[in-house]
Design an enzyme around this catalytic site. Structure first.
Site, mmCIF file in Angstrom:
data_model
loop_
_atom_site.group_PDB
_atom_site.id
_atom_site.type_symbol
_atom_site.label_atom_id
_atom_site.label_comp_id
_atom_site.label_asym_id
_atom_site.label_seq_id
_atom_site.Cartn_x
_atom_site.Cartn_y
_atom_site.Cartn_z
ATOM 1 N N VAL A 109 3.222 -12.193 0.420
ATOM 2 C CA VAL A 109 2.897 -13.585 0.329
ATOM 3 C C VAL A 109 3.071 -13.928 -1.009
ATOM 4 O O VAL A 109 2.764 -15.105 -1.319
ATOM 5 C CB VAL A 109 1.624 -13.933 0.891
ATOM 6 C CG1 VAL A 109 1.429 -13.296 2.321
ATOM 7 C CG2 VAL A 109 0.587 -12.866 -0.089
ATOM 8 N N SER A 110 3.518 -13.341 -1.928
ATOM 9 C CA SER A 110 3.732 -13.529 -3.380
ATOM 10 C C SER A 110 4.639 -15.149 -3.695
ATOM 11 O O SER A 110 4.297 -15.481 -4.719
ATOM 12 C CB SER A 110 4.338 -12.552 -4.223
ATOM 13 O OG SER A 110 5.757 -12.465 -3.842
#
Length: 192
Positions: A54-55
């Site tokens: 999810v970065s």
């Protein structure tokens, strides 16, 4: 004498003209050139990979497929704001990381009070307050071929702030992410 109706196995053979042979050879050559060009484009210019984690949310999402332009960085250097694909420390056994370049060679980088400073100016890429400055707690001077990269969702990102990744060397960067495919949260299109 009457001709018999029915099967006749003594048909006259047709001669194949030189023009027909040239036409067939021409089609085969065009198809071979198209296949070679497609292979060259996919192998040397583009690459397809997927985002892991999810970065990079809200720009890119986990599992989303992206196309990487490998050719652009043969002629130009990555610029601040570009989203790049790289393998940390050039490790060919690692998965590809997808992050945003926030500082270029020669820049000074520091994270103070939850804000990113590049050359003593605040850079705002829409980051929330940065909770962990990592190695950028103290000012870093990027070397000639180093780039500082961060995820857009910086508080859930392993990036240049991490000691095991650090500044990314130019030769570890595979290319620029330029197109993304459908995901549950977005439509396909060019990456900004």
């Amino acid at each position: 004498m009457r001709r018999r109706s029915g099967l006749n196995f003594n048909r006259k053979r047709r001669n194949i003209s030189g023009q027909v042979v040239r036409e067939v050879v021409s089609w085969i050559m065009h198809i071979a050139i198209a296949v070679a060009a497609a292979f060259w484009l996919v192998y040397f210019v583009g690459m397809r990979t997927s985002v892991i984690g999810v970065s990079m949310e809200d720009t890119l999402y986990s599992g989303q497929q992206i196309l990487v332009n490998r050719l652009s960085y043969l002629f130009f250097s990555p610029d601040a704001g570009d989203i790049v694909v790289f393998q940390p420390n050039g490790n060919r056994n690692s998965h590809y990381y997808v992050k945003r370049v926030v500082a270029k060679p020669g820049d000074r980088v520091q994270i103070r009070e939850g804000k990113l400073y590049v050359n003593d100016s605040i850079r705002d890429y829409g980051y929330d307050k940065i909770m962990d400055p990592g190695i950028a707690e103290n000012e870093l001077l990027l070397e000639e071929d180093e780039y500082f990269v961060m995820g857009d969702n910086c508080n859930s990102s392993e990036d240049s702030r991490s000691g095991n990744i650090g500044p990314v060397r130019r030769d570890a960067i595979e290319g620029r992410a330029w197109f993304h495919f459908n995901s549950p949260n977005s439509y396909m299109g060019f990456i900004e």
